[in-house]
Design a protein around this motif. Structure first.
Motif, short mmCIF file in Angstrom:
data_model
loop_
_atom_site.label_atom_id
_atom_site.label_comp_id
_atom_site.label_asym_id
_atom_site.label_seq_id
_atom_site.Cartn_x
_atom_site.Cartn_y
_atom_site.Cartn_z
N ALA A 54 -4.82 1.02 -8.55
CA ALA A 54 -3.97 2.21 -8.61
C ALA A 54 -3.01 2.16 -9.80
CB ALA A 54 -3.19 2.37 -7.31
N ARG B 172 0.83 -1.21 0.00
CA ARG B 172 0.00 0.00 0.00
C ARG B 172 0.87 1.26 0.00
NH1 ARG B 172 -5.49 -0.61 0.52
NH2 ARG B 172 -6.20 -2.68 1.08
N TYR B 173 1.94 1.25 0.77
CA TYR B 173 2.85 2.39 0.80
C TYR B 173 3.46 2.61 -0.59
CZ TYR B 173 6.66 5.51 1.94
OH TYR B 173 7.53 6.58 1.95
N SER C 6 2.39 1.66 -3.45
CA SER C 6 1.35 2.09 -4.39
C SER C 6 1.11 3.60 -4.25
CB SER C 6 0.06 1.31 -4.14
OG SER C 6 -0.94 1.70 -5.04
N GLY C 7 1.01 4.06 -3.01
CA GLY C 7 0.81 5.48 -2.77
C GLY C 7 1.96 6.34 -3.25
#
Length: 176
Positions: A65, A24-25, A27-28
């Motif tokens: 994403a 998730r990190y 991806s962000g």
């Protein structure tokens, strides 16, 4: 990213939850390929990988994403069928789909959640949201009234919101 990668390679880093968080990190941060690789490890790595709602929904999110929407949908179709996919988790996924401009897909997810969970709270609310999102306010009103009738005992937050949404639906307004 380098520090995160190093932390994942030590003994404490070898958990599905850590790899999901790292995915998730990444991806962000726009590191989509690394995010997808880490999400895959959270699911499939020997010894610590786990195929569950948390890891699969992470993979769905990072694929989305990265612009890989068809792959993301296939992952999420599988994720909602897993034992750990709770009524509320599936409901939340349906709401995300509405927010992403995919009302037809959201309605499918809300219908699945209602069937899978025998109409348990909040599945009627979800169907109301799904039908409202596609413009079928009559069906949405039907399910919103069922949601009102099944609010859990002691819930003081949802009843006034449900009443507001019932009025909106009666006036032909979307509740999302």
């Amino acid at each position: 990213m380098e520090v995160l990668a190093a932390e994942l390679n030590n003994q404490a880093g070898f958990t599905a939850a850590n790899y999901s968080a790292a995915a998730r990190y990444a991806s962000g941060a726009g590191e989509h390929e690394k995010a997808i690789a880490w999400a895959d490890q959270a699911i499939n790595a020997p010894f610590f990988g786990q195929k569950n709602w948390a890891t699969m929904s992470t993979k769905g999110a990072v694929l989305t994403a990265a612009g890989k929407t068809e792959e993301a949908q296939a992952v999420m179709d599988e994720a909602i069928e897993l034992p750990g996919a709770t009524t509320f988790a599936i409901h939340g996924y349906g709401r995300q789909l509405i927010g992403a401009g995919k009302p037809d897909r959201a309605l499918e997810v809300f219908k699945y959640n209602h069937k899978k969970n025998d109409g348990a709270w909040p599945t009627n609310y979800g169907l109301a949201r799904g039908y409202s999102a596609v413009g079928n306010y009559k069906q949405a009103l039907k399910y919103m009234e069922l949601a009102k009738a099944n609010v859990p005992a002691g819930d003081t937050v949802n009843p006034p919101i449900i009443d507001q949404n019932i009025e909106k639906l009666k006036n032909g307004e979307d509740i999302n």
